[in-house]
Design a protein around this motif. Sequence first.
Motif, PDB file in Angstrom:
ATOM      1  N   PHE A  69      14.517  28.796  33.969  1.00 62.33           N
ATOM      2  CA  PHE A  69      15.403  29.955  33.999  1.00 62.33           C
ATOM      3  C   PHE A  69      14.660  31.243  33.669  1.00 62.33           C
ATOM      4  O   PHE A  69      15.218  32.313  33.797  1.00 62.33           O
ATOM      5  CB  PHE A  69      16.564  29.787  33.008  1.00 62.33           C
ATOM      6  N   ASN A  70      13.412  31.137  33.228  1.00 67.21           N
ATOM      7  CA  ASN A  70      12.709  32.373  32.863  1.00 67.21           C
ATOM      8  C   ASN A  70      12.379  33.186  34.107  1.00 67.21           C
ATOM      9  O   ASN A  70      12.339  32.679  35.214  1.00 67.21           O
ATOM     10  CB  ASN A  70      11.445  32.056  32.055  1.00 67.21           C
ATOM     11  N   SER A  71      12.131  34.441  33.893  1.00 71.84           N
ATOM     12  CA  SER A  71      11.909  35.335  35.036  1.00 71.84           C
ATOM     13  C   SER A  71      10.513  35.944  35.008  1.00 71.84           C
ATOM     14  O   SER A  71      10.324  37.073  35.411  1.00 71.84           O
ATOM     15  CB  SER A  71      12.965  36.436  35.024  1.00 71.84           C
ATOM     16  N   LYS A  92      12.864  40.446  37.560  1.00 73.19           N
ATOM     17  CA  LYS A  92      12.401  40.099  36.213  1.00 73.19           C
ATOM     18  C   LYS A  92      13.503  40.230  35.167  1.00 73.19           C
ATOM     19  O   LYS A  92      13.533  39.485  34.212  1.00 73.19           O
ATOM     20  CB  LYS A  92      11.200  40.955  35.835  1.00 73.19           C
ATOM     21  N   SER A  93      14.422  41.159  35.344  1.00 72.74           N
ATOM     22  CA  SER A  93      15.488  41.328  34.352  1.00 72.74           C
ATOM     23  C   SER A  93      16.656  40.405  34.690  1.00 72.74           C
ATOM     24  O   SER A  93      16.769  39.883  35.802  1.00 72.74           O
ATOM     25  CB  SER A  93      15.959  42.781  34.336  1.00 72.74           C
ATOM     26  N   SER A  94      17.514  40.212  33.722  1.00 78.14           N
ATOM     27  CA  SER A  94      18.690  39.354  33.939  1.00 78.14           C
ATOM     28  C   SER A  94      19.599  39.928  35.029  1.00 78.14           C
ATOM     29  O   SER A  94      20.158  39.185  35.835  1.00 78.14           O
ATOM     30  CB  SER A  94      19.482  39.220  32.634  1.00 78.14           C
ATOM     31  N   GLY A  95      19.748  41.234  35.068  1.00 72.75           N
ATOM     32  CA  GLY A  95      20.572  41.870  36.093  1.00 72.75           C
ATOM     33  C   GLY A  95      19.996  41.699  37.487  1.00 72.75           C
ATOM     34  O   GLY A  95      20.723  41.473  38.456  1.00 72.75           O
ATOM     35  N   ILE A 147      18.053  39.217  38.460  1.00 72.53           N
ATOM     36  CA  ILE A 147      18.234  37.808  38.835  1.00 72.53           C
ATOM     37  C   ILE A 147      19.680  37.559  39.249  1.00 72.53           C
ATOM     38  O   ILE A 147      19.946  36.853  40.229  1.00 72.53           O
ATOM     39  CB  ILE A 147      17.804  36.874  37.686  1.00 72.53           C
ATOM     40  N   ALA A 148      20.628  38.162  38.532  1.00 74.04           N
ATOM     41  CA  ALA A 148      22.043  38.010  38.898  1.00 74.04           C
ATOM     42  C   ALA A 148      22.298  38.610  40.284  1.00 74.04           C
ATOM     43  O   ALA A 148      23.027  38.024  41.097  1.00 74.04           O
ATOM     44  CB  ALA A 148      22.936  38.677  37.857  1.00 74.04           C
ATOM     45  N   CYS A 180      20.977  36.243  42.818  1.00 73.77           N
ATOM     46  CA  CYS A 180      21.879  35.089  42.940  1.00 73.77           C
ATOM     47  C   CYS A 180      23.097  35.435  43.794  1.00 73.77           C
ATOM     48  O   CYS A 180      23.518  34.634  44.643  1.00 73.77           O
ATOM     49  CB  CYS A 180      22.315  34.602  41.557  1.00 73.77           C
ATOM     50  N   GLN A 237      13.444  28.297  40.564  1.00 70.08           N
ATOM     51  CA  GLN A 237      14.295  29.076  39.667  1.00 70.08           C
ATOM     52  C   GLN A 237      15.673  28.416  39.670  1.00 70.08           C
ATOM     53  O   GLN A 237      16.368  28.393  40.693  1.00 70.08           O
ATOM     54  CB  GLN A 237      14.355  30.528  40.146  1.00 70.08           C
ATOM     55  N   ALA A 287      18.513  29.247  38.435  1.00 75.03           N
ATOM     56  CA  ALA A 287      19.647  30.126  38.735  1.00 75.03           C
ATOM     57  C   ALA A 287      19.823  30.275  40.251  1.00 75.03           C
ATOM     58  O   ALA A 287      20.957  30.279  40.751  1.00 75.03           O
ATOM     59  CB  ALA A 287      19.439  31.492  38.089  1.00 75.03           C
TER      60      ALA A 287
END
Length: 186
Positions: free
Chosen positions: A23-25, A38-41, A43-44, A47, A155, A157
């Motif tokens: 799950f890491n980016s 790289k950031s959670s946003g 990646i979202a 997705c 990945q 996600a």
Amino acid sequence: MDMGQGSSGGISMMSMMTPWLHFNSSSDTLLLQSWQPKSSGAIAGACIGLVVVCLLERWLSGIRAVMEAYWRNRILVITGTEKKNESSEASSEKCCASGPVIDSVEEQSSKPLRTTTFSRTLPPFILTHDIPRGLLYAVQALLGYILMLSVMTFQAAYIISIILGMGAGEMLFGRMGNIGGHGILH
């Protein structure tokens, strides 16, 4: 073949890819070298984009099934096969509606043998059908390869998004392929 050093100053190719579910980016490249969420946003957002690609792929699959049924009916009309089938069904119903007819041996031997007609096993090449068929297939294959390359990043996600997107797409558009098949509306 030396996989240890790339052309960009000694960066190892294997260190850029984590070959297990994660799950890491840190270093996941999605399709293009410049697209590394790289950031959670980010990646979202990737997705959500993958879910949209899945929905589009399943929609194209349904559209292809509907168009195949349409083209099949058009071929029957163009070749005149539909009229032959309808007339032979009507004559067999008319003949057998009053019950079975038993001929004597003499009558059977005096009747000419039936000539068997063979129908086409391969539909004819019709440019207005086959070019769109090829284009639809090519776009659907492209989307499939995009999804495959996304899964190959490992990945988790992305993989979860693709599985959920394919399931949702099948729920929404999967019935489209059953219109002329063995579905309930047959």
